[in-house]
Design a protein around this motif. Structure first.
Motif, short mmCIF file in Angstrom:
data_model
loop_
_atom_site.label_atom_id
_atom_site.label_comp_id
_atom_site.label_asym_id
_atom_site.label_seq_id
_atom_site.Cartn_x
_atom_site.Cartn_y
_atom_site.Cartn_z
N UNK A 79 -43.73 -47.27 37.39
CA UNK A 79 -42.41 -47.72 37.84
C UNK A 79 -42.06 -48.85 36.80
N UNK A 80 -40.88 -48.77 36.25
CA UNK A 80 -40.31 -49.50 35.21
C UNK A 80 -40.04 -50.86 35.82
N UNK A 81 -39.65 -50.78 37.06
CA UNK A 81 -39.35 -52.15 37.79
C UNK A 81 -40.36 -52.86 38.16
N UNK A 82 -41.78 -52.39 38.02
CA UNK A 82 -42.97 -53.34 38.27
C UNK A 82 -42.97 -54.28 37.46
N UNK A 83 -42.88 -55.52 38.14
CA UNK A 83 -42.82 -56.64 37.15
C UNK A 83 -44.05 -57.02 36.58
N UNK A 84 -45.28 -56.53 36.99
CA UNK A 84 -46.65 -56.76 36.40
C UNK A 84 -46.60 -56.16 34.89
N UNK A 85 -45.89 -54.90 34.84
CA UNK A 85 -45.89 -54.25 33.76
C UNK A 85 -44.82 -54.80 32.57
N UNK A 86 -44.24 -55.85 32.82
CA UNK A 86 -43.33 -56.42 31.85
C UNK A 86 -42.25 -55.54 31.45
N UNK A 87 -41.66 -54.58 31.96
CA UNK A 87 -40.36 -54.23 30.96
C UNK A 87 -39.23 -54.93 30.89
N UNK A 88 -39.14 -55.89 31.66
CA UNK A 88 -38.18 -56.79 31.81
C UNK A 88 -38.06 -57.85 30.57
N UNK A 89 -39.37 -57.96 30.11
CA UNK A 89 -39.69 -58.82 28.98
C UNK A 89 -39.61 -58.09 27.70
N UNK A 90 -39.92 -56.75 27.72
CA UNK A 90 -39.40 -55.90 26.49
C UNK A 90 -37.83 -56.05 26.40
N UNK A 91 -37.30 -55.66 27.30
CA UNK A 91 -35.80 -55.57 27.12
C UNK A 91 -35.31 -57.08 26.53
N UNK A 92 -35.70 -57.96 27.12
CA UNK A 92 -35.40 -59.26 26.65
C UNK A 92 -35.60 -59.37 24.96
N UNK A 93 -36.86 -59.11 24.86
CA UNK A 93 -37.26 -59.15 23.49
C UNK A 93 -36.65 -58.23 22.39
N UNK A 94 -35.88 -57.29 22.87
CA UNK A 94 -35.15 -56.21 22.07
C UNK A 94 -33.84 -56.90 21.76
N UNK A 95 -33.58 -57.76 22.78
CA UNK A 95 -32.25 -58.38 22.24
C UNK A 95 -32.29 -59.46 21.27
N UNK A 96 -33.45 -60.09 20.94
CA UNK A 96 -33.80 -60.71 20.14
C UNK A 96 -33.93 -60.15 18.67
N UNK A 97 -33.98 -58.84 18.86
CA UNK A 97 -34.27 -57.84 17.36
C UNK A 97 -33.02 -56.98 17.27
N UNK A 98 -31.97 -57.48 17.31
CA UNK A 98 -30.76 -56.66 17.32
C UNK A 98 -30.79 -56.41 15.72
N UNK A 99 -31.29 -57.05 14.84
CA UNK A 99 -31.14 -56.86 13.04
C UNK A 99 -32.17 -55.92 12.91
N UNK A 100 -33.15 -55.41 13.85
CA UNK A 100 -33.96 -54.45 13.45
C UNK A 100 -33.83 -53.30 14.28
N UNK A 101 -33.66 -51.97 13.49
CA UNK A 101 -33.11 -50.65 14.13
C UNK A 101 -34.36 -50.07 14.99
N UNK A 102 -34.45 -50.27 16.37
CA UNK A 102 -35.26 -49.85 17.16
C UNK A 102 -34.79 -48.76 18.21
N UNK A 103 -35.72 -47.80 18.22
CA UNK A 103 -35.30 -46.79 19.45
C UNK A 103 -36.91 -46.97 20.10
N UNK A 104 -36.24 -47.11 21.63
CA UNK A 104 -37.36 -47.19 22.57
C UNK A 104 -37.24 -45.97 23.64
N UNK A 105 -38.42 -45.19 23.61
CA UNK A 105 -38.60 -44.39 24.57
C UNK A 105 -39.29 -45.10 25.90
N UNK A 106 -38.66 -44.68 27.08
CA UNK A 106 -39.21 -45.14 28.26
C UNK A 106 -39.82 -44.18 29.26
N UNK A 107 -40.87 -44.44 29.77
CA UNK A 107 -41.20 -43.27 30.81
C UNK A 107 -41.71 -44.08 31.84
#
Length: 410
Positions: free
Chosen positions: A250-278
């Motif tokens: 479940x991507x909403x599970x706080x312990x799994x930290x998806x929200x931290x990945x989303x925040x991290x990606x905002x700080x990586x705008x200059x890096x071309x990243x594609x994220x696959x989420x399962x």
């Protein structure tokens, strides 16, 4: 020697890990069986129809008896369930469970036939008091999380976060568990990670148990390197794109930290990243972040293909034992990016199998991703696969468990 594995469900990380252990033992010649609410495998390694966990409508007299108990002679099970329900809406946790169940597992034919019981994640189906009072067989308990030696919660962070709301009930549940577990005469605790082993040793609940560490295993015939380019083409991903993979039930599970990945990606705008989420759950749309949601995937073959598409597997868990997804990623030759916690820290080596963030924060995770992006050519698929084969081998796992079983049987 007949070994029975008991797990609440065959689905989820614990259920899959327990099933892999069962299969490893069968391949090593051990008569192993597997018992869960949704799948039962007998000692001939055949999946069978099992009505034990089917709902049975109570008779009129049973209904009257239950109502009478509820109002005048409520059991500890009923009292604690009521108390937990009263505070549930105020809890902030992944899950909270009680050591009670209506199932009389000690009466199951496979339990009675077994020489050794190997417990796994058993919340909801194991009634601690009645089971350990009536089952005098040696117990091996594989810890997939901390719940066996905690109270309501399954990880320490949840216990700490809910101390004000649930500390009294939590402490009472710990005592109920400890009292029941003391009835076990011969037992061994097995932890997949060294981190969990330390936590188990610090707990006094299993003080009379031998404790040891045996990593989980992986099937290298399913999880293995594949052609990245052809797999990406199916999802319209370019061969040279930088692709990160995130997996959680479940991507909403706080312990799994998806929200931290989303925040991290905002700080990586200059890096071309594609994220696959399962995983199940809604992923918020962000125009600055390219996230492809693949939804829920249960097929191991399909999962292996997803790992193979990625340049790195991001596992930003806040607490974790030895996640199956890490083993699967390594088996597919994919390096890992995560936090220095639990079993993740034990197997993630910079420049070798992955990168660890310096602290648990989105900024530190962003820095770890950036570091990997700059050095990704240093990570070799074949080296990572060999590491996985050296550490998560089914034969080694089965051999270690067999030694424990033989020791318990004398």
């Amino acid at each position: 020697m007949k070994v029975l594995h008991i797990i609440t469900s065959s689905r989820g990380g614990a259920g899959i890990a327990a099933l892999r252990l069962h299969e490893a033992l069968c391949e090593s010649g051990v008569s192993s069986a597997y018992l869960s609410v949704n799948r039962t495998i007998n000692f001939e390694n055949k999946t069978i129809a099992d009505s034990f966990f089917n709902y049975q409508k109570p008779s009129f007299f049973e209904k009257i008896k239950t109502k009478f108990q509820h109002y005048f002679l409520a059991t500890l099970y009923q009292k604690t369930t009521k108390r937990l329900n009263l505070i549930k809406q105020d809890l902030h946790c992944e899950i909270a469970t009680l050591p009670f169940s209506d199932y009389k597992l000690h009466e199951h034919p496979l339990v009675q036939e077994a020489d050794i019981i190997n417990l796994h994640w058993v919340a909801g189906i194991l009634d601690y008091s009645t089971f350990f009072e009536n089952c005098n067989k040696p117990i091996v308990w594989t810890f997939h999380d901390m719940n066996p030696f905690q109270g309501l919660f399954h990880y320490k962070n949840d216990e700490v976060a809910n101390a004000k709301t649930a500390s009294k009930l939590d402490d009472e549940i710990k005592l109920v568990k400890a009292k029941a577990i003391q009835k076990i005469q011969k037992g061994v605790v097995v932890t997949p990670s060294k981190w969990m082993l330390v936590a188990a040793r610090e707990s006094k609940v299993f003080s009379h148990f031998t404790k040891t560490h045996i990593p989980n295993a992986i099937d290298f015939t399913v999880f293995c390197p594949q052609d990245k380019t052809s797999l990406r083409a199916k999802h319209h991903i370019a061969p040279n794109d930088f692709v990160l993979l995130f997996v959680a039930e479940d991507v909403s599970n706080i312990r799994k930290g998806f929200y931290l990945l989303q925040e991290a990606l905002v700080n990586l705008k200059k890096t071309p990243i594609t994220v696959l989420a399962i995983g199940k759950g809604v992923i918020p749309v962000n125009e600055n972040i390219k996230i492809i949601s693949l939804g829920e995937i249960s097929s191991p073959v399909a999962m292996a293909a997803c790992y193979a598409m990625a340049d790195a597997f991001v596992l930003p868990s806040l607490e974790d034992n030895l996640p199956n997804v890490m083993l699967e990623a390594f088996a597919c030759g994919i390096p890992l990016i995560g936090f220095s916690i639990g079993g993740i820290a034990e197997h993630t080596k910079i420049g070798f199998t992955g990168v660890l963030a310096n602290e648990i924060s989105s900024l530190s995770l962003a820095e770890a991703i950036a570091t990997f992006y700059k050095t990704k050519e240093n990570y070799k698929s074949g080296v990572i696969v060999q590491y996985a084969k050296d550490h998560f081998n089914k034969k080694q796992q089965a051999k270690a468990y067999i030694e424990i079983y033989n020791g318990l049987l004398g």
